[in-house]
Design a protein around this motif. Structure first.
Motif, PDB file in Angstrom:
ATOM      1  N   GLY A   2     -22.181  13.770  14.404  1.00  0.00           N
ATOM      2  CA  GLY A   2     -21.009  13.162  13.765  1.00  0.00           C
ATOM      3  C   GLY A   2     -19.802  14.043  13.545  1.00  0.00           C
ATOM      4  O   GLY A   2     -18.674  13.569  13.554  1.00  0.00           O
ATOM      5  N   GLY A   3     -20.005  15.349  13.338  1.00  0.00           N
ATOM      6  CA  GLY A   3     -18.876  16.230  13.080  1.00  0.00           C
ATOM      7  C   GLY A   3     -18.368  16.966  14.310  1.00  0.00           C
ATOM      8  O   GLY A   3     -17.472  17.802  14.206  1.00  0.00           O
ATOM      9  N   ARG A   4     -18.898  16.641  15.479  1.00  0.00           N
ATOM     10  CA  ARG A   4     -18.507  17.342  16.713  1.00  0.00           C
ATOM     11  C   ARG A   4     -17.193  16.785  17.267  1.00  0.00           C
ATOM     12  O   ARG A   4     -16.797  15.659  16.981  1.00  0.00           O
ATOM     13  CB  ARG A   4     -19.592  17.181  17.777  1.00  0.00           C
ATOM     14  N   THR A   6     -19.742   8.310  10.469  1.00  0.00           N
ATOM     15  CA  THR A   6     -19.531   9.735  10.698  1.00  0.00           C
ATOM     16  C   THR A   6     -18.038   9.970  10.942  1.00  0.00           C
ATOM     17  O   THR A   6     -17.285   9.043  11.242  1.00  0.00           O
ATOM     18  CB  THR A   6     -20.316  10.228  11.917  1.00  0.00           C
ATOM     19  N   LEU A   7     -17.634  11.213  10.830  1.00  0.00           N
ATOM     20  CA  LEU A   7     -16.229  11.548  11.016  1.00  0.00           C
ATOM     21  C   LEU A   7     -15.750  11.183  12.408  1.00  0.00           C
ATOM     22  O   LEU A   7     -14.661  10.618  12.583  1.00  0.00           O
ATOM     23  CB  LEU A   7     -16.020  13.051  10.760  1.00  0.00           C
ATOM     24  N   LEU A  18     -16.492   4.542   4.485  1.00  0.00           N
ATOM     25  CA  LEU A  18     -16.974   5.681   3.724  1.00  0.00           C
ATOM     26  C   LEU A  18     -17.470   6.702   4.730  1.00  0.00           C
ATOM     27  O   LEU A  18     -18.276   6.374   5.605  1.00  0.00           O
ATOM     28  CB  LEU A  18     -18.121   5.257   2.801  1.00  0.00           C
ATOM     29  N   LEU A  19     -16.982   7.939   4.646  1.00  0.00           N
ATOM     30  CA  LEU A  19     -17.309   8.943   5.657  1.00  0.00           C
ATOM     31  C   LEU A  19     -18.442   9.842   5.215  1.00  0.00           C
ATOM     32  O   LEU A  19     -18.531  10.222   4.049  1.00  0.00           O
ATOM     33  CB  LEU A  19     -16.075   9.809   5.962  1.00  0.00           C
ATOM     34  N   PHE A  20     -19.295  10.203   6.170  1.00  0.00           N
ATOM     35  CA  PHE A  20     -20.336  11.199   5.973  1.00  0.00           C
ATOM     36  C   PHE A  20     -19.842  12.532   6.518  1.00  0.00           C
ATOM     37  O   PHE A  20     -19.349  12.595   7.639  1.00  0.00           O
ATOM     38  CB  PHE A  20     -21.595  10.835   6.753  1.00  0.00           C
ATOM     39  N   SER A  21     -20.015  13.580   5.771  1.00  0.00           N
ATOM     40  CA  SER A  21     -19.734  14.903   6.318  1.00  0.00           C
ATOM     41  C   SER A  21     -20.945  15.365   7.114  1.00  0.00           C
ATOM     42  O   SER A  21     -22.085  14.959   6.853  1.00  0.00           O
ATOM     43  CB  SER A  21     -19.458  15.906   5.196  1.00  0.00           C
ATOM     44  N   ARG A  22     -20.697  16.241   8.063  1.00  0.00           N
ATOM     45  CA  ARG A  22     -21.792  16.782   8.868  1.00  0.00           C
ATOM     46  C   ARG A  22     -22.762  17.556   7.975  1.00  0.00           C
ATOM     47  O   ARG A  22     -23.973  17.519   8.172  1.00  0.00           O
ATOM     48  CB  ARG A  22     -21.206  17.699   9.944  1.00  0.00           C
TER      49      ARG A  22
END
Length: 202
Positions: A43-45, A117-118, A142-146
């Protein structure tokens, strides 16, 4: 009849829910699942890194002579599906449109929340798809951080490699913490003028 298998991949183990659904819908099909647990979470890539990982995942699965690939990862689907379809000479399916259709089928007030995810959020794929299916739909996300996803994943995964008795108690503890977190989150989810009827985990 084409007896070749269908390949399914995700960044971890979450895509097994897609495998379960496929087994129910297509009981006669052979399925091959690949979960990229070595590089979870996706998700954070960056978009470039996600495409690189997805190409490698598909290349591995195609070594089994597939007839189709399902990307059971919302992040990869939302950022890389079009490119992957152009690069492969077999059907490549994603989860964005089916997820959106399901959300639209169950909402009763045209309001859908997305827990994303972002990378999924940045792509805007879910919003575009929802608006394309229903122009008057309202969305929030609503966002999830890695870091959060990684913490939850490794808390549960590390518990699974312990001894049998200890593993059970640790998994129960991890599960309690996880669901306690969700209860807190759902107590503070943003709403519009009224409550959002359905939240979708992407």
């Amino acid at each position: 009849m084409d007896n070749r298998p269908i390949g399914v991949f995700d960044s971890g183990l979450g895509g097994l829910t897609a495998v379960k659904a496929l087994r129910r819908l297509l009981p006669g099909e052979d399925l091959i699942y690949f979960g990229d647990t070595a590089r979870v979470p996706y998700g954070g890539r960056s978009r470039e890194t996600l495409l690189k990982y997805a190409r490698q995942d598909i290349a591995f699965l195609r070594s089994f002579d597939l007839k189709a690939v399902l990307i059971a990862c919302g992040t990869v689907t939302s950022t890389s599906l079009d490119t992957l379809r152009k690069e492969n000479d077999l059907p490549v399916l994603g989860v964005v449109e089916p997820s959106c259709r399901e959300a639209l089928a169950v909402t009763n007030n045209k309001k859908i929340g997305m827990i994303a995810t972002l990378a999924s959020a940045r792509s805007g794929a879910y919003e575009r798809t929802l608006k394309g299916l229903d122009a008057v739909i309202h969305t929030a996300r609503l966002l999830f951080s890695r870091v959060f996803v990684q913490k939850v994943y490794y808390t549960i995964a590390s518990s699974a490699v312990q001894g049998q008795k200890r593993r059970f108690s640790q998994l129960k503890f991890a599960g309690r913490r996880f669901f306690r977190f969700w209860r807190q989150i759902f107590g503070f989810l943003p709403a519009f003028s009224g409550s959002i009827f359905r939240w979708v985990l992407l």
